[in-house]
Design a protein around this motif. Structure first.
Motif, mmCIF file in Angstrom:
data_model
loop_
_atom_site.group_PDB
_atom_site.id
_atom_site.type_symbol
_atom_site.label_atom_id
_atom_site.label_comp_id
_atom_site.label_asym_id
_atom_site.label_seq_id
_atom_site.Cartn_x
_atom_site.Cartn_y
_atom_site.Cartn_z
ATOM 1 N N GLU A 1 0.815 -1.217 0.000
ATOM 2 C CA GLU A 1 0.000 0.000 0.000
ATOM 3 C C GLU A 1 0.851 1.271 0.000
ATOM 4 O O GLU A 1 0.453 2.280 -0.595
ATOM 5 N N ALA A 2 1.989 1.232 0.637
ATOM 6 C CA ALA A 2 2.832 2.428 0.725
ATOM 7 C C ALA A 2 3.368 2.870 -0.630
ATOM 8 O O ALA A 2 3.775 4.030 -0.794
ATOM 9 N N TYR A 3 3.346 1.977 -1.602
ATOM 10 C CA TYR A 3 3.939 2.277 -2.910
ATOM 11 C C TYR A 3 2.922 2.776 -3.928
ATOM 12 O O TYR A 3 3.296 3.248 -5.002
ATOM 13 N N VAL A 4 1.630 2.692 -3.585
ATOM 14 C CA VAL A 4 0.578 3.155 -4.494
ATOM 15 C C VAL A 4 0.624 4.676 -4.551
ATOM 16 O O VAL A 4 0.609 5.358 -3.524
ATOM 17 N N GLY A 5 0.699 5.204 -5.750
ATOM 18 C CA GLY A 5 0.803 6.644 -5.913
ATOM 19 C C GLY A 5 2.211 7.168 -5.740
ATOM 20 O O GLY A 5 2.452 8.374 -5.869
ATOM 21 N N VAL A 6 3.151 6.288 -5.427
ATOM 22 C CA VAL A 6 4.564 6.668 -5.318
ATOM 23 C C VAL A 6 5.345 6.005 -6.451
ATOM 24 O O VAL A 6 5.777 6.660 -7.401
ATOM 25 N N TRP A 7 5.467 4.690 -6.380
ATOM 26 C CA TRP A 7 6.161 3.937 -7.433
ATOM 27 C C TRP A 7 5.206 3.304 -8.428
ATOM 28 O O TRP A 7 5.633 2.879 -9.500
ATOM 29 N N HIS A 8 3.930 3.213 -8.071
ATOM 30 C CA HIS A 8 2.972 2.538 -8.944
ATOM 31 C C HIS A 8 1.648 3.297 -8.984
ATOM 32 O O HIS A 8 1.227 3.898 -7.990
ATOM 33 N N GLY A 9 1.017 3.209 -10.149
ATOM 34 C CA GLY A 9 -0.209 3.965 -10.358
ATOM 35 C C GLY A 9 -1.426 3.362 -9.717
ATOM 36 O O GLY A 9 -2.407 4.071 -9.453
ATOM 37 N N THR A 10 -1.410 2.041 -9.464
ATOM 38 C CA THR A 10 -2.578 1.380 -8.884
ATOM 39 C C THR A 10 -2.153 0.375 -7.828
ATOM 40 O O THR A 10 -0.990 -0.060 -7.786
#
Length: 262
Positions: free
Chosen positions: A100-109
């Motif tokens: 969840e921490a990577y959503v909107g940071v490294w990944h779009g979804t």
């Protein structure tokens, strides 16, 4: 899968590092990494340093490769579950897999983040409690589980050619993107196979890995095999640095130097 190293196999790590530096002119210290089932075994390593702050595993690795330190850690020394899980010090449970921490940071979804987490090669959780890194030439890990070699692309292809000189096989490596330590030490610790990576943003930002360097993680036996192969290649005139021949020159003279006697 590459055959695992025999536990009773002995190596002269100081001589191996001297050979590597002679053959490849490396600028970064070659290091070893070892996992420990018991924290006491890690803390008993001569001249071991223990962190006094919270770090990424990238930083710990670079304390050995850039500063020449011998450093030991447990899960408490690492910043979060991502670093811990790659080296088997945290579980890859549903929360971790969600990323969840990577959503909107490294990944779009959320789906993309989960796919990346699922793609990572990690050490199984529950077997180990600690990890140590140290310059390979020091011999303090005796032996390490894997060796880490930072090198430029030109140096790296000669190293790979050395591994392939006898017992040839095609190597196939993947790129997970961020958390590329799973491509290198995570994969090598998990599978025993030589594992090449493009160090990621975190490795370069927090671990100080220069733009031009790649990373190879491999068992001591595979590194010894590479050195033997590179020495044979050097006798054939195939060595580092690779001297440019000239893009407009008649290639026959150059090719004849390599293949003329064959």
């Amino acid at each position: 899968m590459q055959q695992a190293v025999a536990s009773d196999e002995k190596f002269d790590f100081s001589a191996m590092v001297a050979d590597l530096n002679s053959l490849l002119r490396l600028k970064t210290t070659v290091i070893g990494m070892k996992m420990f089932a018991d924290v006491g075994e890690m803390t008993a390593i001569p001249k071991i340093r223990r962190p006094t702050a919270v770090h990424t595993t990238d930083q710990i690795v670079s304390m050995a490769s850039r500063l020449g330190w011998t450093v030991g850690i447990t899960s408490d020394d690492l910043v979060g579950a991502q670093c811990r899980a790659v080296i088997g010090l945290a579980p890859t449970d549903d929360k971790w897999l969600a990323g969840e921490a990577y959503v909107g940071v490294w990944h779009g979804t959320a789906e993309d983040a989960r796919k990346r987490q699922e793609a990572l090669d990690v050490v199984p959780f529950g077997k180990y409690q600690a990890l140590a890194v140290s310059p390979l030439a020091s011999g303090r890990l005796n032996p390490p589980d894997i060796c880490l070699v930072y090198a430029t692309p030109g140096q790296m292809i000669i190293l790979i050619n050395g591994v392939q000189y006898t017992g040839y096989r095609k190597f196939e490596w993947g790129v997970v993107g961020e958390t590329a330590c799973a491509d290198s030490w995570g994969r090598a610790l998990k599978t025993g196979e030589p594992s090449l990576s493009l160090p990621c943003f975190a490795e370069r930002r927090y671990g100080g890995v220069p733009d031009e360097e790649m990373l190879m993680a491999l068992q001591p036996a595979h590194l010894a095999k590479a050195i033997t192969g590179m020495k044979a290649l050097a006798k054939n005139g195939l060595r580092y640095p690779i001297a440019p021949y000239g893009i407009q020159s008649d290639v026959r003279a150059g090719m004849g130097a390599s293949y003329g006697k064959k």
